[in-house]
Design a protein around this motif. Structure first.
Motif, PDB file in Angstrom:
ATOM      1  N   ASN A 176      29.638  45.689  40.795  1.00 56.10           N
ATOM      2  CA  ASN A 176      30.660  45.730  39.752  1.00 56.10           C
ATOM      3  C   ASN A 176      31.082  47.183  39.540  1.00 56.10           C
ATOM      4  N   PRO A 177      32.382  47.479  39.678  1.00 58.45           N
ATOM      5  CA  PRO A 177      32.839  48.872  39.620  1.00 58.45           C
ATOM      6  C   PRO A 177      32.448  49.610  38.348  1.00 58.45           C
ATOM      7  N   PHE A 178      32.427  48.926  37.210  1.00 61.15           N
ATOM      8  CA  PHE A 178      32.069  49.596  35.958  1.00 61.15           C
ATOM      9  C   PHE A 178      30.643  50.127  36.019  1.00 61.15           C
ATOM     10  N   PHE A 179      29.688  49.256  36.352  1.00 63.77           N
ATOM     11  CA  PHE A 179      28.287  49.669  36.373  1.00 63.77           C
ATOM     12  C   PHE A 179      28.043  50.741  37.443  1.00 63.77           C
ATOM     13  N   ASP A 218      46.627  29.232  22.229  1.00 65.05           N
ATOM     14  CA  ASP A 218      45.271  29.030  22.749  1.00 65.05           C
ATOM     15  C   ASP A 218      45.239  28.871  24.266  1.00 65.05           C
ATOM     16  N   SER A 219      46.218  28.175  24.826  1.00 61.66           N
ATOM     17  CA  SER A 219      46.208  27.921  26.271  1.00 61.66           C
ATOM     18  C   SER A 219      46.557  29.165  27.089  1.00 61.66           C
ATOM     19  N   TRP A 220      46.951  30.240  26.420  1.00 59.38           N
ATOM     20  CA  TRP A 220      47.214  31.502  27.123  1.00 59.38           C
ATOM     21  C   TRP A 220      45.972  32.393  27.201  1.00 59.38           C
ATOM     22  N   GLN A 221      44.871  31.927  26.624  1.00 60.86           N
ATOM     23  CA  GLN A 221      43.613  32.673  26.709  1.00 60.86           C
ATOM     24  C   GLN A 221      42.594  31.791  27.430  1.00 60.86           C
ATOM     25  N   ILE A 222      42.213  32.193  28.641  1.00 60.39           N
ATOM     26  CA  ILE A 222      41.402  31.339  29.516  1.00 60.39           C
ATOM     27  C   ILE A 222      40.124  32.065  29.937  1.00 60.39           C
ATOM     28  N   TYR A 223      38.970  31.485  29.586  1.00 59.52           N
ATOM     29  CA  TYR A 223      37.684  32.005  30.063  1.00 59.52           C
ATOM     30  C   TYR A 223      37.486  31.559  31.510  1.00 59.52           C
ATOM     31  N   SER A 224      36.889  32.430  32.318  1.00 56.60           N
ATOM     32  CA  SER A 224      36.610  32.010  33.691  1.00 56.60           C
ATOM     33  C   SER A 224      35.409  32.729  34.283  1.00 56.60           C
ATOM     34  N   GLY A 225      35.284  34.026  34.063  1.00 56.45           N
ATOM     35  CA  GLY A 225      34.210  34.815  34.675  1.00 56.45           C
ATOM     36  C   GLY A 225      34.704  36.224  34.906  1.00 56.45           C
ATOM     37  N   TYR A 226      34.088  36.909  35.871  1.00 53.18           N
ATOM     38  CA  TYR A 226      34.350  38.342  36.005  1.00 53.18           C
ATOM     39  C   TYR A 226      34.712  38.798  37.415  1.00 53.18           C
ATOM     40  N   ASP A 227      34.779  37.898  38.373  1.00 56.27           N
ATOM     41  CA  ASP A 227      35.051  38.350  39.741  1.00 56.27           C
ATOM     42  C   ASP A 227      36.416  37.882  40.237  1.00 56.27           C
ATOM     43  N   VAL A 228      36.740  38.231  41.473  1.00 53.76           N
ATOM     44  CA  VAL A 228      38.048  37.917  42.046  1.00 53.76           C
ATOM     45  C   VAL A 228      38.281  36.411  42.099  1.00 53.76           C
ATOM     46  N   LYS A 229      37.264  35.691  42.517  1.00 53.29           N
ATOM     47  CA  LYS A 229      37.391  34.223  42.619  1.00 53.29           C
ATOM     48  C   LYS A 229      37.721  33.614  41.259  1.00 53.29           C
ATOM     49  N   ASN A 267      56.253  36.398  41.450  1.00 51.53           N
ATOM     50  CA  ASN A 267      56.171  37.827  41.142  1.00 51.53           C
ATOM     51  C   ASN A 267      56.848  38.171  39.808  1.00 51.53           C
ATOM     52  N   ASN A 268      56.794  37.225  38.875  1.00 52.31           N
ATOM     53  CA  ASN A 268      57.490  37.457  37.606  1.00 52.31           C
ATOM     54  C   ASN A 268      56.539  37.711  36.433  1.00 52.31           C
ATOM     55  N   PHE A 269      55.305  38.207  36.723  1.00 58.03           N
ATOM     56  CA  PHE A 269      54.366  38.553  35.657  1.00 58.03           C
ATOM     57  C   PHE A 269      54.077  40.054  35.693  1.00 58.03           C
ATOM     58  N   SER A 270      53.814  40.618  34.530  1.00 57.45           N
ATOM     59  CA  SER A 270      53.220  41.958  34.439  1.00 57.45           C
ATOM     60  C   SER A 270      51.719  41.770  34.266  1.00 57.45           C
ATOM     61  N   PHE A 271      50.933  42.609  34.917  1.00 53.09           N
ATOM     62  CA  PHE A 271      49.478  42.492  34.854  1.00 53.09           C
ATOM     63  C   PHE A 271      48.851  43.799  34.372  1.00 53.09           C
ATOM     64  N   VAL A 272      47.801  43.653  33.551  1.00 53.95           N
ATOM     65  CA  VAL A 272      47.026  44.814  33.103  1.00 53.95           C
ATOM     66  C   VAL A 272      45.543  44.502  33.277  1.00 53.95           C
ATOM     67  N   GLY A 273      44.806  45.448  33.867  1.00 54.85           N
ATOM     68  CA  GLY A 273      43.358  45.283  34.037  1.00 54.85           C
ATOM     69  C   GLY A 273      42.576  46.082  33.013  1.00 54.85           C
ATOM     70  N   PHE A 274      41.255  46.093  33.217  1.00 56.88           N
ATOM     71  CA  PHE A 274      40.358  46.825  32.316  1.00 56.88           C
ATOM     72  C   PHE A 274      39.220  47.367  33.172  1.00 56.88           C
ATOM     73  N   ASP A 275      39.032  48.670  33.171  1.00 56.95           N
ATOM     74  CA  ASP A 275      37.971  49.418  33.868  1.00 56.95           C
ATOM     75  C   ASP A 275      38.541  50.565  34.692  1.00 56.95           C
ATOM     76  N   ASP A 276      39.805  50.434  35.145  1.00 53.50           N
ATOM     77  CA  ASP A 276      40.438  51.469  35.967  1.00 53.50           C
ATOM     78  C   ASP A 276      39.557  51.851  37.151  1.00 53.50           C
ATOM     79  N   SER A 277      39.106  50.838  37.886  1.00 47.74           N
ATOM     80  CA  SER A 277      38.322  51.070  39.097  1.00 47.74           C
ATOM     81  C   SER A 277      39.250  51.518  40.224  1.00 47.74           C
ATOM     82  N   GLU A 278      38.672  51.928  41.352  1.00 47.30           N
ATOM     83  CA  GLU A 278      39.481  52.364  42.498  1.00 47.30           C
ATOM     84  C   GLU A 278      40.383  51.253  43.009  1.00 47.30           C
ATOM     85  N   LEU A 279      40.003  50.011  42.755  1.00 40.55           N
ATOM     86  CA  LEU A 279      40.815  48.877  43.199  1.00 40.55           C
ATOM     87  C   LEU A 279      42.232  48.950  42.638  1.00 40.55           C
ATOM     88  N   THR A 280      42.372  49.478  41.451  1.00 40.19           N
ATOM     89  CA  THR A 280      43.689  49.488  40.801  1.00 40.19           C
ATOM     90  C   THR A 280      44.698  50.339  41.562  1.00 40.19           C
TER      91      THR A 280
END
Length: 339
Positions: free
Chosen positions: A75-78, A222-233, A275-288
């Motif tokens: 995990n890039p953060f750790f 509510d349906s715009w907030q979805i729990y799933s996990g922490y990885d790419v899959k 391609n009509n969404f804007s995306f924002v991540g959290f951690d600013d890893s090298e992947l970004t």
């Protein structure tokens, strides 16, 4: 022919003193005559004698080793916090021992036991039980027992019932920065994907997400907030659910609980030619910076997290002051995904 290793007994024999006297000269905390000191130090220099680190640690009660327990080194953060802590610890004369618990509470327990038995001077703890909203009583008691023996510093996690120093990114502030930015970009429909309920870092972000939408008088769907996990899959799965459940009312901007989740969401959109969404991540890893598009992301103060964790641990060895809990503000790095 291989040269024989010089021992403390060889130094003592040639100096015509006892091995205990040589030990006292090396330790520097016992009275020894200046003449004897000079004789011993001259021989140490002559033979380039290096006192055994283990023996020295037993005498001085210092091993100069710090244990680090984290749940997933991939995990890039750790990984980044560990790198920053290790670089800084080396400048202070300390060595870090990495223990990867692989998201297993049992392995965490084993690492805690082994590190405390091997006389590390303290432990830096990340993830796992300290990120659970409701940790097991046994997990709390186990960590409490270790804290009574050696210092423990928590990074981006807390256990409310423990008197233990901690240092964290202000993740609620990070979400505020994201939503302020998206609103300035003209977005009024914002979603959040990833994470798991019952994990404090996720709970903090979800609560801040809802509060900041309300602050801007935006709809909390509510349906715009979805729990799933922490990885790419899990990111791909969350994005697929977002598209399926909200066919006729989709958000225009998606926040990922971390960068990996956003990478997964982007992959799915690429596969579906969306391609009509804007995306924002959290951690600013090298992947970004290596994604297409490059991803806007909240950057943790990695240097401060790593360095202050080491400083707090060293300080806690020599002071009984009340455990401090530091919060450091992150910043937003804007890239192509929201422009």
């Amino acid at each position: 022919m291989k040269q024989k290793s010089i021992t403390i007994y060889d130094i003592a024999r040639e100096a015509n003193v006892s091995s205990a006297t040589v030990s006292r000269v090396i330790a520097g905390n016992y009275p020894v005559s200046e003449k004897t000191k000079k004789k011993v130090f001259d021989l140490i220099e002559k033979y380039d004698y290096q006192p055994n680190a283990v023996a020295r640690s037993l005498t001085k009660k210092e091993s100069k080793m710090i244990g680090v327990i984290l749940p997933d080194i991939t995990n890039p953060f750790f990984a980044q916090v560990f790198i920053e802590a290790e670089k800084y610890a080396l400048t202070k004369g300390y060595t870090l021992i990495l223990c990867n618990s692989m998201n297993s509470s049992e392995l965490e327990s084993r690492h805690l036991r082994v590190l405390s038995e091997r006389q590390v001077e303290g432990i830096i703890f990340m993830g796992g039980r300290i990120n659970k909203t409701h940790p097991e009583v046994s997990e709390i008691n186990e960590l409490k027992y270790v804290i009574e023996k050696i210092p423990v510093i928590l990074v981006n996690g807390r256990m409310e019932t423990l008197e233990c120093p901690s240092i964290s990114t202000n993740e609620a502030k990070g979400i505020e920065l994201i939503i302020d930015h998206l609103v300035k970009q003209g977005h009024t429909k914002i979603g959040l994907i990833g994470g798991m309920t019952g994990i404090t870092t996720t709970d903090i972000k979800v609560e801040a997400f809802r509060q900041n939408l309300e602050k801007h008088k935006l709809a909390v769907v509510d349906s715009w907030q979805i729990y799933s996990g922490y990885d790419v899959k899990r990111g791909k799965e969350a994005m697929e659910e977002m598209l399926e459940v909200n066919k006729h009312n989709l958000p225009t901007a998606i926040i990922g609980i971390n960068d990996l989740v956003v990478i997964g969401a982007l992959k799915l959109c690429h596969q579906k030619k969306i391609n009509n969404f804007s995306f924002v991540g959290f951690d600013d890893s090298e992947l970004t910076q290596n994604s297409i598009p490059e991803i806007t992301s909240v950057s943790h103060p990695y240097n401060e997290l790593g360095e202050k964790a080491v400083d707090m641990l060293i300080k806690s060895k020599t002071t009984d002051s009340k455990a401090e809990n530091l919060f450091i503000d992150p910043h937003l790095v804007v890239r192509e995904s929201t422009i």
